[in-house]
Motif scaffolding. Structure first.
Motif, short mmCIF file in Angstrom:
data_model
loop_
_atom_site.label_atom_id
_atom_site.label_comp_id
_atom_site.label_asym_id
_atom_site.label_seq_id
_atom_site.Cartn_x
_atom_site.Cartn_y
_atom_site.Cartn_z
N GLN A 178 -0.97 -9.28 -3.54
CA GLN A 178 -2.47 -8.60 -3.59
C GLN A 178 -3.23 -7.54 -4.53
O GLN A 178 -4.71 -7.65 -4.31
CB GLN A 178 -1.99 -7.57 -2.41
N GLU A 186 -0.78 -4.43 8.56
CA GLU A 186 0.95 -4.60 7.90
C GLU A 186 1.81 -4.03 8.59
O GLU A 186 2.71 -4.42 8.89
CB GLU A 186 0.28 -4.33 7.03
N SER A 190 -8.98 -6.49 9.19
CA SER A 190 -7.98 -6.49 9.13
C SER A 190 -8.33 -5.05 11.58
O SER A 190 -6.82 -5.74 12.58
CB SER A 190 -7.34 -4.80 8.71
N PRO A 218 -11.24 -4.16 6.25
CA PRO A 218 -9.79 -3.61 6.60
C PRO A 218 -11.49 -3.55 8.35
O PRO A 218 -9.84 -3.98 9.72
CB PRO A 218 -11.40 -1.98 6.47
N ALA A 277 -0.87 -7.97 5.09
CA ALA A 277 -2.05 -8.87 5.08
C ALA A 277 -3.15 -9.51 4.49
O ALA A 277 -3.32 -8.96 2.76
CB ALA A 277 -2.91 -8.04 6.39
N VAL A 323 -7.25 -9.84 -0.34
CA VAL A 323 -6.89 -8.96 0.78
C VAL A 323 -7.66 -9.42 1.75
O VAL A 323 -8.90 -9.61 1.62
CB VAL A 323 -6.44 -7.61 0.20
N LEU A 324 -7.04 -8.73 3.04
CA LEU A 324 -7.80 -9.20 3.96
C LEU A 324 -8.96 -7.91 3.98
O LEU A 324 -8.78 -6.36 4.01
CB LEU A 324 -7.14 -9.19 5.59
N ARG A 371 -5.88 -1.53 6.70
CA ARG A 371 -5.46 -2.92 6.60
C ARG A 371 -3.35 -1.99 6.93
O ARG A 371 -2.44 -3.10 7.10
CB ARG A 371 -4.93 -3.28 5.41
#
Length: 377
Positions: A220, A54, A232, A229, A68, A226-227, A50
């Motif tokens: 976050q 970012e 991402s 992995p 993200a 959060v996004l 991530r």
């Protein structure tokens, strides 16, 4: 480095000479027992994959910080979560339905007031109060494609110590760069053009403000939106082809808009700059293209349902920015959270259709539209 190059080259140099970044799936990371320290501890607070994304998001916008999130609304919610009890935020009446829902149904419970105005371009000094802490803007607006003068709005808002948050989903950093115009925060639904394949949800925030960056990092970690992995990594890969995809989509959209203008079966066509010469001039001064979304209404007497059933290629679905063309009815799909009165005020009629153009051969799309319009008569 130009954005087309940055999309591909920002993350080029990886360990072992790999040409793509690795995916770190770990939910937790070992720390040094002596210092109890480490670059990463738990995935919600930070993850190497991530972090790579970012870095890329910040590079695309020329920003100091990128973040993200798990969806575009998660990013928007994080940006709006910087508001405190007693604060007011000004938004356009035609704002995206998900943002409208959050401001209308969630923020009041936090003591924050949302004020919806018909045209941000007509804001004056008198529209700002001591509690006005932010202005949220989409330009082009979704789905009316109305244009707001970002330079004027940013100057006005900053005179009153109000943040300017720009939803840049329709333009992306390829076509419009709000931070360079002085905006404080840019949010995007990365699900759309950045990802480009209608196969993941993601949101992005970029900013140059260190204080706001700390607030977004806290959002976050504290809220957890959060996004992952895996997503991402997939978004990194999608971004690499975004400039090519969007350029093709924009060319297609321009050709389709020109074809539909003056068409006997079409009452009105909207695209960035179409509402007035002044809006066209403003858009040309702050963006380098018109994007790949247009909206239109069928002529009186045409059967909307028959038209939609007859289409062979565009899917009748929400979202935009993917490689495939999609069409939706905002009044009942993307903006269903708004009351009929709010939609009328925003210029979103029950007959309005939003057309998000993909990368197909534009001749096929135009031929398909023509036969569907014939079926609507």
């Amino acid at each position: 480095m130009r954005i087309q190059t940055a999309a591909v080259q920002t993350l080029r140099h990886q360990e072992h000479g790999a040409v793509v970044p690795p995916v770190h799936l770990a939910s937790t990371f070992e720390l040094d027992p002596s210092s109890e320290d480490g670059a990463y501890a738990y995935q919600r607070g930070g993850n190497p994959t991530r972090a790579q994304l970012e870095t890329l998001l910040a590079a695309l916008d020329g920003a100091a910080h990128g973040f993200a999130f798990a969806s575009g609304m998660a990013a928007t919610a994080a940006a709006l979560s910087t508001l405190a009890v007693g604060d007011e935020i000004i938004l356009p009446a035609s704002v995206y339905g998900g943002t409208y829902r959050f401001v209308d149904q969630v923020l009041p419970g936090r003591g924050v007031t949302g004020r919806f105005v018909d045209d941000l371009g007509e804001l004056t000094e008198a529209d700002f109060t001591p509690t006005t802490r932010a202005v949220f803007v989409e330009t082009p607006a979704n789905p009316t494609l109305r244009i707001t003068d970002l330079r004027r709005l940013i100057t006005l808002a900053h005179r009153h110590d109000a943040l300017v948050i720009v939803d840049n989903t329709f333009m992306t950093s390829l076509l419009q760069r709000p931070l360079e115009l002085g905006a404080d925060v840019v949010v995007q639904s990365a699900t759309k053009f950045l990802a480009g394949h209608s196969d993941l949800l993601a949101g992005a925030i970029t900013t140059d403000d260190d204080r706001l960056a700390e607030a977004f990092a806290l959002a976050q970690k504290a809220q957890g939106g959060v996004l992952s992995p895996g997503d991402s990594f997939r978004l990194i890969q999608g971004i690499k082809t975004m400039p090519l995809r969007l350029e093709r989509q924009q060319d297609n959209a321009l050709a389709i808009a020109e074809h539909l203008r003056g068409h006997d079966d079409i009452a009105r066509v909207w695209f960035p700059g179409s509402h007035s010469e002044d809006e066209a001039r403003i858009h040309a001064s702050q963006a380098t293209g018109t994007g790949a979304v247009l909206s239109f209404e069928l002529a009186p007497g045409r059967d909307r349902v028959a038209f939609l059933h007859a289409l062979r290629y565009p899917g009748f679905a929400v979202s935009l920015g993917g490689v495939e063309t999609l069409i939706c009815r905002p009044a009942t799909m993307t903006h269903e959270a708004m009351t009929p009165e709010a939609r009328e005020r925003a210029g979103i009629s029950d007959q309005l259709l939003r057309f998000a153009v993909g990368i197909e051969d534009v001749r096929d799309l135009i031929e398909d539209l023509d036969q569907a319009l014939a079926a609507s008569r």
